[in-house]
Write a protein that holds these residues in place. Structure first.
Motif, PDB file in Angstrom:
ATOM      1  N   ALA A 114     -29.032  11.864  56.012  1.00  0.00           N
ATOM      2  CA  ALA A 114     -28.101  11.590  54.920  1.00  0.00           C
ATOM      3  C   ALA A 114     -26.717  11.215  55.451  1.00  0.00           C
ATOM      4  O   ALA A 114     -25.823  10.898  54.673  1.00  0.00           O
ATOM      5  CB  ALA A 114     -28.004  12.803  54.004  1.00  0.00           C
ATOM      6  N   TYR A 162     -24.731  13.254  57.387  1.00  0.00           N
ATOM      7  CA  TYR A 162     -23.873  14.417  57.627  1.00  0.00           C
ATOM      8  C   TYR A 162     -24.104  14.935  59.046  1.00  0.00           C
ATOM      9  O   TYR A 162     -24.741  15.971  59.259  1.00  0.00           O
ATOM     10  CB  TYR A 162     -24.121  15.502  56.575  1.00  0.00           C
ATOM     11  CG  TYR A 162     -23.637  15.073  55.207  1.00  0.00           C
ATOM     12  CD1 TYR A 162     -22.359  15.416  54.764  1.00  0.00           C
ATOM     13  CD2 TYR A 162     -24.444  14.289  54.381  1.00  0.00           C
ATOM     14  CE1 TYR A 162     -21.896  14.989  53.530  1.00  0.00           C
ATOM     15  CE2 TYR A 162     -23.990  13.860  53.136  1.00  0.00           C
ATOM     16  CZ  TYR A 162     -22.716  14.211  52.721  1.00  0.00           C
ATOM     17  OH  TYR A 162     -22.256  13.785  51.507  1.00  0.00           O
ATOM     18  N   VAL A 189     -20.468   8.515  54.855  1.00  0.00           N
ATOM     19  CA  VAL A 189     -20.164   9.912  54.540  1.00  0.00           C
ATOM     20  C   VAL A 189     -18.732  10.248  54.952  1.00  0.00           C
ATOM     21  O   VAL A 189     -17.975  10.848  54.200  1.00  0.00           O
ATOM     22  CB  VAL A 189     -21.171  10.855  55.227  1.00  0.00           C
ATOM     23  CG1 VAL A 189     -20.656  12.290  55.256  1.00  0.00           C
ATOM     24  CG2 VAL A 189     -22.515  10.784  54.524  1.00  0.00           C
ATOM     25  N   GLU A 247     -23.182  15.914  46.705  1.00  0.00           N
ATOM     26  CA  GLU A 247     -23.954  15.847  47.943  1.00  0.00           C
ATOM     27  C   GLU A 247     -23.174  16.450  49.108  1.00  0.00           C
ATOM     28  O   GLU A 247     -23.723  17.187  49.921  1.00  0.00           O
ATOM     29  CB  GLU A 247     -24.304  14.387  48.228  1.00  0.00           C
ATOM     30  CG  GLU A 247     -25.302  14.213  49.336  1.00  0.00           C
ATOM     31  CD  GLU A 247     -25.455  12.746  49.703  1.00  0.00           C
ATOM     32  OE1 GLU A 247     -26.427  12.137  49.238  1.00  0.00           O
ATOM     33  OE2 GLU A 247     -24.601  12.210  50.438  1.00  0.00           O
ATOM     34  N   TRP A 268     -25.208  23.816  52.977  1.00  0.00           N
ATOM     35  CA  TRP A 268     -26.435  23.726  53.770  1.00  0.00           C
ATOM     36  C   TRP A 268     -26.145  23.947  55.254  1.00  0.00           C
ATOM     37  O   TRP A 268     -26.861  24.662  55.948  1.00  0.00           O
ATOM     38  CB  TRP A 268     -27.069  22.339  53.534  1.00  0.00           C
ATOM     39  CG  TRP A 268     -28.357  22.124  54.246  1.00  0.00           C
ATOM     40  CD1 TRP A 268     -29.612  22.298  53.756  1.00  0.00           C
ATOM     41  CD2 TRP A 268     -28.517  21.674  55.603  1.00  0.00           C
ATOM     42  NE1 TRP A 268     -30.544  22.002  54.717  1.00  0.00           N
ATOM     43  CE2 TRP A 268     -29.895  21.617  55.860  1.00  0.00           C
ATOM     44  CE3 TRP A 268     -27.630  21.329  56.621  1.00  0.00           C
ATOM     45  CZ2 TRP A 268     -30.414  21.218  57.080  1.00  0.00           C
ATOM     46  CZ3 TRP A 268     -28.141  20.937  57.858  1.00  0.00           C
ATOM     47  CH2 TRP A 268     -29.510  20.878  58.067  1.00  0.00           C
ATOM     48  N   ARG A 315     -16.105  11.295  52.128  1.00  0.00           N
ATOM     49  CA  ARG A 315     -15.699  12.685  52.133  1.00  0.00           C
ATOM     50  C   ARG A 315     -14.202  12.819  51.935  1.00  0.00           C
ATOM     51  O   ARG A 315     -13.726  13.735  51.291  1.00  0.00           O
ATOM     52  CB  ARG A 315     -16.079  13.296  53.471  1.00  0.00           C
ATOM     53  CG  ARG A 315     -16.737  14.632  53.325  1.00  0.00           C
ATOM     54  CD  ARG A 315     -16.937  15.204  54.674  1.00  0.00           C
ATOM     55  NE  ARG A 315     -18.312  15.654  54.817  1.00  0.00           N
ATOM     56  CZ  ARG A 315     -18.813  16.034  55.982  1.00  0.00           C
ATOM     57  NH1 ARG A 315     -18.088  15.950  57.072  1.00  0.00           N
ATOM     58  NH2 ARG A 315     -20.050  16.466  56.049  1.00  0.00           N
ATOM     59  N   PRO A 352     -32.709  16.501  57.495  1.00  0.00           N
ATOM     60  CA  PRO A 352     -32.195  15.961  56.230  1.00  0.00           C
ATOM     61  C   PRO A 352     -30.706  15.622  56.311  1.00  0.00           C
ATOM     62  O   PRO A 352     -30.263  14.606  55.779  1.00  0.00           O
ATOM     63  CB  PRO A 352     -32.429  17.095  55.219  1.00  0.00           C
ATOM     64  CG  PRO A 352     -33.458  17.973  55.836  1.00  0.00           C
ATOM     65  CD  PRO A 352     -33.287  17.845  57.320  1.00  0.00           C
ATOM     66  N   ALA A 353     -29.933  16.467  57.001  1.00  0.00           N
ATOM     67  CA  ALA A 353     -28.494  16.221  57.111  1.00  0.00           C
ATOM     68  C   ALA A 353     -28.231  14.974  57.945  1.00  0.00           C
ATOM     69  O   ALA A 353     -27.398  14.136  57.597  1.00  0.00           O
ATOM     70  CB  ALA A 353     -27.798  17.427  57.722  1.00  0.00           C
ATOM     71  N   MET A 354     -28.967  14.810  59.035  1.00  0.00           N
ATOM     72  CA  MET A 354     -28.763  13.634  59.873  1.00  0.00           C
ATOM     73  C   MET A 354     -29.112  12.364  59.098  1.00  0.00           C
ATOM     74  O   MET A 354     -28.375  11.386  59.118  1.00  0.00           O
ATOM     75  CB  MET A 354     -29.610  13.713  61.141  1.00  0.00           C
ATOM     76  CG  MET A 354     -29.357  12.521  62.062  1.00  0.00           C
ATOM     77  SD  MET A 354     -30.449  12.480  63.491  1.00  0.00           S
ATOM     78  CE  MET A 354     -32.002  12.043  62.708  1.00  0.00           C
ATOM     79  N   PHE A 401     -24.334  19.658  51.225  1.00  0.00           N
ATOM     80  CA  PHE A 401     -24.547  19.664  52.671  1.00  0.00           C
ATOM     81  C   PHE A 401     -23.550  20.580  53.384  1.00  0.00           C
ATOM     82  O   PHE A 401     -23.836  21.074  54.470  1.00  0.00           O
ATOM     83  CB  PHE A 401     -24.523  18.245  53.246  1.00  0.00           C
ATOM     84  CG  PHE A 401     -25.866  17.581  53.176  1.00  0.00           C
ATOM     85  CD1 PHE A 401     -26.902  18.016  53.988  1.00  0.00           C
ATOM     86  CD2 PHE A 401     -26.105  16.553  52.286  1.00  0.00           C
ATOM     87  CE1 PHE A 401     -28.154  17.426  53.920  1.00  0.00           C
ATOM     88  CE2 PHE A 401     -27.362  15.948  52.205  1.00  0.00           C
ATOM     89  CZ  PHE A 401     -28.382  16.389  53.026  1.00  0.00           C
ATOM     90  N   GLY A 409     -32.377  20.224  60.924  1.00  0.00           N
ATOM     91  CA  GLY A 409     -31.206  19.385  60.648  1.00  0.00           C
ATOM     92  C   GLY A 409     -31.518  17.959  60.254  1.00  0.00           C
ATOM     93  O   GLY A 409     -30.614  17.166  59.988  1.00  0.00           O
ATOM     94  N   ARG A 434     -24.890   5.261  57.502  1.00  0.00           N
ATOM     95  CA  ARG A 434     -24.869   6.402  56.576  1.00  0.00           C
ATOM     96  C   ARG A 434     -23.788   7.395  56.989  1.00  0.00           C
ATOM     97  O   ARG A 434     -23.048   7.914  56.151  1.00  0.00           O
ATOM     98  CB  ARG A 434     -26.241   7.094  56.552  1.00  0.00           C
ATOM     99  CG  ARG A 434     -27.337   6.237  55.926  1.00  0.00           C
ATOM    100  CD  ARG A 434     -28.685   6.942  55.967  1.00  0.00           C
ATOM    101  NE  ARG A 434     -29.775   6.023  55.584  1.00  0.00           N
ATOM    102  CZ  ARG A 434     -31.043   6.386  55.443  1.00  0.00           C
ATOM    103  NH1 ARG A 434     -31.400   7.646  55.648  1.00  0.00           N
ATOM    104  NH2 ARG A 434     -31.970   5.512  55.097  1.00  0.00           N
TER     105      ARG A 434
END
Lengths: 246, 477
Positions: free
Chosen positions: A50, A52, B390, B401, B408, B394, A46-48, B405, A44, B386
């Protein structure tokens, strides 16, 4: 202590499976039979990074479900280890039962060199390499996990190997996940410096313990200095075998 | 001052073409890091000293409202007048009215980041009051019309040749020279004259001591001391987080500040002043105003995640060691604060809309957190920004992106989906591969390939290899 469970980061699984294979080979040579949960996905991170967080939480819960009962979880990545060890409890802070599971798990996750040296007391991985080797101190391994002596001890104990220091070994290589392509013009300069210090060190080989840094450093070498090599610590310790990469 | 945080990328690219700045930046971090480590070594236990300063800052910020009241009470008792400004405009207006009431047409200034933040110099100039920065670096930056390159060394990047030209044109220097001592002397002559005539001096504040009402300033040039002792009227401008509980706390922070800032065990001048001049004293202002400028701090104080940002003591250690700052210098950060502390403070004070690059242009390497004597976890704050961004974006749009995600997240929670998507994605990526590596690819990841290759994603993943052969080779299980 129960069996060692392999936590193979997605970068390794997809981009550098040879690092995972080398991990298995090294552990077996040291008399450790690893297990591998095939349901594992991504920690996780990359999501954190970024922003998300809800997506990162999904990955974290899946990870906890998959690895929940394992006694020892070992990964050839410091940043993924740090994600599970330090970020999961925080990420799941709003959900007490998940947070408790995350905190409980935190104690059982180790970066590979940390596990070998600190837990098992093994500094000799049984490998052979004739030449000089230098080491890049990856940010999360060094500053988050406090691991620096361990990989160098493993390198120094390798037969035929002389460890040589590198200038600014503890400066970031410029990877930083999405930083590497979003701010490529800065990232490239950082990795160029890193390679410059590697070349100046005169070492035959640069060893890195972090898959992300390795993608960055090896990617730069492949383009600009194809005669020079960089390897993951575990590949270096396990030594060459057949070509298992594809 | 002009806010230019939105042009981070453009300005960073521009700065990276400046060969002089590049060379300078490549030399600074190793030098300053070594110097810092050496002088931190003069503490019996450097890590403990650092922990203590972190604890002092955490406590000071937690008690900030009470400490400010205590400071105000004691400063008034010592004869100062304390004014509270909610924002930049109010602060500037207070200073302007002090100047107008005294018919002042020029002021001298000590280096003050809060006055950079409020744009005080422009406000003064608009009213026909000429401000002279008296810190050498700040003087150069002011005369060049540039923002500070570094919070501690505002013009540290400007070559001596350029300083020479500047001083010939604007500081009355008679003969060309690139000798730093001669240049310093020229500035001194020019500024001494201003000090002699100035009736209003404006300085910043390094620390405001709650239990005594004293103000501490730290410097190496003596210009702040001039500002605090020569003009008849003095204004000290501070942001509220400068307050510390006691003199003992302040003295420890002072030790840590100087070591982290310039690698000195103590700066050349430390001024600790309480109130205006008393009858028996030989110098000091006849009247002292202390202006406490909130400018967004109360909001940060009440934000559980961002309160930590108020701990910063402006030492600049994070700038000196940041590997990104070392590539781009201070200008791209676009406002009063640069480097990691600027990446924390500028978005906190200006909002996230125009500061997105500040919290994204970071590898999260953690050097800033490690070195920070105030205990700020900069990377954690960047991640917080960040996540906030988001959330905000959103709602308004379905950017690629967010979609990526979204998919993802579902895949990461279901290994069958995860594997299936990899099977779909791999051949698409492999199209760009040649001889096991990808040298270029369009799309969001294109930037990677400017100087780097990427391995072609594996046909047989680790998991495939485990299933097919690896798991069967084991002896023990």
């Amino acid at each position: 202590m129960g069996p060692v469970s392999l936590f193979i980061p997605c970068t390794v699984d997809f981009m550098m499976p040879r690092v995972g294979v080398a991990t298995v080979r090294l552990l077996r040579r040291l008399g450790i039979e690893p297990r591998y949960h095939e349901q594992q996905t991504c920690c996780g991170q990359p999501a954190m990074n970024a922003g998300y967080l809800d997506r990162a939480r999904k990955a974290a819960k899946h990870f906890i479900d998959v690895f929940g009962d394992d006694d020892v979880i070992v990964s050839p990545s410091g940043s993924c280890t740090a994600m599970v060890k330090y970020h999961y409890p925080e990420l799941l802070g709003g959900e007490p039962s998940w947070r408790r599971r995350a905190e409980d798990l935190s104690e059982r996750v180790f970066e590979l060199s940390q596990y070998l040296v600190d837990v098992l007391g093994i500094e000799d991985g049984g490998g052979v390499f004739d030449g000089t080797v230098t080491y890049h101190e990856s940010c999360q391994i060094l500053r988050r996990l406090g691991v620096s002596r361990q990989p160098k001890a493993l390198i120094e104990q390798t037969r035929g190997t002389t460890f040589v220091p590198m200038e600014q070994a503890d400066t970031c290589c410029g990877f930083g996940g999405e930083f590497s392509y979003r701010y490529a013009f800065i990232s490239e300069e950082m990795v160029r410096d890193k390679i410059g210090h590697y070349l100046d060190s005169g070492a035959d080989l640069l060893v890195v313990s972090e898959p992300g840094c390795l993608l960055n450093i090896a990617g730069y070498l492949s383009r600009n200095n194809p005669e020079k090599r960089a390897l993951h610590l575990v590949e270096f310790l396990a030594g060459p075998e057949t070509d298992e990469n594809t | 001052m002009k806010i230019d945080t939105g042009n981070f990328v453009r300005n960073a690219k521009l700065e990276m073409q400046n060969q002089y700045a590049r060379t300078f930046l490549s030399l600074l971090p190793p030098y300053i890091a070594a110097r810092r480590v050496k002088v931190m070594g003069s503490f019996p236990d450097p890590a403990a000293a650092q922990e203590l300063s972190r604890a002092i800052r955490a406590e000071a910020v937690a008690r900030m409202p009470d400490l400010l009241e205590e400071f105000e009470k004691n400063a008034i008792a010592a004869g100062a007048r304390v004014l509270w400004a909610r924002n930049a405009a109010e602060a500037n207006e207070m200073i302007l009215s002090i100047a107008r009431e005294r018919n002042v047409t020029m002021v001298t200034k000590g280096k003050s980041m809060i006055s950079e933040e409020t744009g005080l110099n422009d406000a003064l100039a608009r009213e026909g009051i000429e401000p002279f920065e008296t810190d050498l670096g700040e003087f150069i930056a002011q005369q060049l019309g540039r923002p500070p390159f570094h919070i501690v060394g505002p013009a540290i990047n400007v070559p001596v040749e350029e300083v020479c030209d500047l001083f010939m044109k604007k500081a009355g220097m008679q003969e060309e020279t690139t000798d730093p001592v001669e240049l310093g002397y020229a500035a001194r002559l020019f500024l001494r004259d201003k000090f002699r005539r100035a009736r209003l001096g404006i300085t910043g504040v390094n620390m405001a001591v709650a239990d005594t009402g004293a103000i501490i300033n730290v410097e190496n040039e003596g210009n702040i001391r001039f500002n605090k002792s020569s003009p008849r009227t003095q204004v000290s401008v501070m942001s509220p987080e400068k307050v510390v509980p006691t003199t003992t706390d302040a003295l420890h922070l002072l030790r840590v500040l100087c070591r982290n800032c310039t690698g000195q065990s103590i700066s050349a001048y430390v001024s600790i002043d309480r109130g205006p001049r008393e009858p028996a004293e030989i110098d000091g202002p006849e009247e002292l105003f202390i202006i406490i400028v909130d400018n967004g701090r109360s909001r940060l104080y009440h934000d559980p995640k961002l309160r930590e940002a108020l701990r910063c003591i402006r030492c600049g250690a994070c700038l000196n060691l940041c590997p990104v700052y070392a590539k781009i210098g201070g200008y791209p950060y676009g406002w009063a604060y640069s480097g990691p502390m600027g990446q924390v403070l500028n978005p906190a004070l200006l909002g996230l809309e125009e500061t997105g690059d500040l919290f994204k242009a970071c590898t999260l390497c953690g050097t800033c957190r490690e070195v920070c004597p105030a205990g700020i976890d900069h990377p954690a704050i960047f991640l917080h920004y960040r996540a906030l961004e988001v959330k905000r974006k959103r709602r308004s749009s379905g950017r690629w992106e967010a979609i990526l995600f979204g998919v993802w997240g579902t895949a990461a929670a279901h290994s069958a989906v995860w594997r299936f998507l990899y099977r779909l994605a791999r051949p698409v990526l492999a199209v760009f591969g040649k001889k096991g590596k990808i040298e270029a690819m369009p799309g969001p990841f294109a930037g990677w390939f400017g100087a780097r290759d990427l391995p072609v994603p594996a046909r047989r993943t680790f998991r495939d290899q485990w299933r097919e052969s690896l798991s069967k080779q084991g002896g023990a299980s």
